[in-house]
Design a protein around this motif. Structure first.
Motif, PDB file in Angstrom:
ATOM      1  N   CYS A   3      -3.640   7.213  -2.638  1.00 51.18           N
ATOM      2  CA  CYS A   3      -3.314   5.920  -2.057  1.00 51.18           C
ATOM      3  C   CYS A   3      -3.391   4.876  -3.164  1.00 51.18           C
ATOM      4  CB  CYS A   3      -4.274   5.565  -0.925  1.00 51.18           C
ATOM      5  SG  CYS A   3      -6.000   5.371  -1.422  1.00 51.18           S
ATOM      6  N   PHE A  62      -6.623   1.658   5.199  1.00 50.14           N
ATOM      7  CA  PHE A  62      -5.331   2.223   5.572  1.00 50.14           C
ATOM      8  C   PHE A  62      -5.423   3.729   5.474  1.00 50.14           C
ATOM      9  CE2 PHE A  62      -3.581   2.710   1.119  1.00 50.14           C
ATOM     10  CZ  PHE A  62      -4.558   1.999   0.442  1.00 50.14           C
ATOM     11  N   LYS A 117      -9.738  -3.835   6.103  1.00 53.23           N
ATOM     12  CA  LYS A 117      -9.302  -3.455   4.761  1.00 53.23           C
ATOM     13  C   LYS A 117      -9.294  -1.937   4.595  1.00 53.23           C
ATOM     14  CE  LYS A 117     -10.825  -7.597   2.255  1.00 53.23           C
ATOM     15  NZ  LYS A 117     -12.027  -8.010   2.998  1.00 53.23           N
ATOM     16  N   PHE A 151       0.852  -1.199   0.000  1.00 50.04           N
ATOM     17  CA  PHE A 151       0.000   0.000   0.000  1.00 50.04           C
ATOM     18  C   PHE A 151       0.887   1.248   0.000  1.00 50.04           C
ATOM     19  CE2 PHE A 151      -3.611  -2.647   0.780  1.00 50.04           C
ATOM     20  CZ  PHE A 151      -3.111  -3.688   1.547  1.00 50.04           C
ATOM     21  N   ALA A 191      -3.162   0.298  -3.872  1.00 51.42           N
ATOM     22  CA  ALA A 191      -3.069  -1.056  -3.320  1.00 51.42           C
ATOM     23  C   ALA A 191      -2.613  -1.991  -4.430  1.00 51.42           C
ATOM     24  CB  ALA A 191      -4.417  -1.496  -2.763  1.00 51.42           C
ATOM     25  N   LYS A 232      -5.757  -4.623   8.336  1.00 54.25           N
ATOM     26  CA  LYS A 232      -6.037  -5.657   7.332  1.00 54.25           C
ATOM     27  C   LYS A 232      -7.422  -6.244   7.486  1.00 54.25           C
ATOM     28  CE  LYS A 232      -2.550  -8.365   8.006  1.00 54.25           C
ATOM     29  NZ  LYS A 232      -1.717  -9.570   7.855  1.00 54.25           N
ATOM     30  N   SER A 256       1.643  -5.519   4.250  1.00 52.58           N
ATOM     31  CA  SER A 256       0.548  -6.039   5.080  1.00 52.58           C
ATOM     32  C   SER A 256       1.032  -6.737   6.341  1.00 52.58           C
ATOM     33  CB  SER A 256      -0.330  -6.999   4.275  1.00 52.58           C
ATOM     34  OG  SER A 256       0.428  -8.080   3.801  1.00 52.58           O
ATOM     35  N   THR A 308      -1.078   3.898   8.633  1.00 52.85           N
ATOM     36  CA  THR A 308      -1.581   2.783   9.428  1.00 52.85           C
ATOM     37  C   THR A 308      -2.378   1.869   8.523  1.00 52.85           C
ATOM     38  OG1 THR A 308      -3.561   4.049  10.033  1.00 52.85           O
ATOM     39  CG2 THR A 308      -1.690   4.164  11.544  1.00 52.85           C
ATOM     40  N   LEU A 309      -2.366   0.602   8.865  1.00 52.92           N
ATOM     41  CA  LEU A 309      -3.050  -0.399   8.071  1.00 52.92           C
ATOM     42  C   LEU A 309      -3.867  -1.305   8.975  1.00 52.92           C
ATOM     43  CD1 LEU A 309      -3.558  -2.067   5.441  1.00 52.92           C
ATOM     44  CD2 LEU A 309      -1.426  -3.283   5.988  1.00 52.92           C
TER      45      LEU A 309
END
Lengths: 112, 116
Positions: free
Chosen positions: A90, A73, A71, A33, A92, A68, A52, A65-66
């Protein structure tokens, strides 16, 4: 395929305040990402990225920040400066994939 | 300066015409990606080449085609142009083959195409 949504589309903050941009993605197989900054008349430039296997990454005034599970960020810019004014994208993608899927961009204006 | 060059910077042409956009990747980069950026949309991936071979296609119209030459520069050919093709076209390059794999893509300054 992957679908990346980005919010807000425009954001104005006072100099010194923080800015937060959020993105969601649909493909659970996405594991990379990046965030790009595009200044007027220029091509996008990578400013920070996260994989991830990491929940948060920081580089000076910028952090990502992510989550998962959810889903999503986010990009956090602290102590904003006028030179932070730009469009932020952004994206992905998958480690073994061949393309990024970009969000629609956030136009950030930092008011001096 | 990313090290990726694109020519021309601006291109104005008429509907029905054909144009060629050129991209030279950074020294040492084998991958070239093409993107289209319209006013109301983000960056749309068009196509990816690695070391002369097509690796992936995105939302590229049949009227568009691309190739990467032995010297690694790439050209994007747009034909039978329509008003809706007016956009910024970016190319990006990276070292490796995997475009989504955490390998930074370096973007060129773009070519602004205006179809009248």
């Amino acid at each position: 395929g992957e679908n990346v949504e980005q919010h807000p589309s425009t954001l104005s903050v006072q100099e010194g305040d923080s800015a937060v941009i959020k993105c969601t993605y649909s493909d659970s197989a996405s594991n990379y990402f990046p965030w790009y900054k595009q200044e007027l008349g220029k091509g996008p430039q990578l400013i920070i990225d996260i994989r991830s296997n990491v929940g948060e990454k920081k580089d000076q005034r910028i952090a990502v920040t992510l989550n998962k599970t959810a889903k999503h960020f986010s990009l956090h810019i602290t102590e904003t400066q006028p030179e932070d004014s730009a469009v932020y994208f952004c994206a992905a993608g998958r480690s073994l994939g061949n393309q990024f899927y970009f969000g629609t961009g956030t136009s950030l204006t930092v008011i001096p | 300066d990313s090290g990726v060059t694109q020519t021309p910077k601006h291109l104005i042409t008429a509907t029905g015409q054909r144009v060629t956009l050129r991209c030279s990747p950074r020294s040492g980069d084998l991958s070239v990606y093409w993107y289209q950026q319209s006013l109301d949309q983000g960056l749309q991936f068009l196509i990816h080449y690695y070391n002369g071979e097509e690796r992936a296609k995105g939302n590229i119209l049949e009227r568009f085609s691309a190739q990467q030459f032995p010297d690694l520069h790439s050209e994007l050919n747009l034909s039978s142009l329509e008003l809706g093709d007016s956009a910024l076209y970016f190319c990006a390059s990276s070292v490796v083959a995997s475009g989504g794999g955490g390998n930074e893509q370096f973007f060129g300054p773009g070519t602004r195409l205006t179809v009248l």
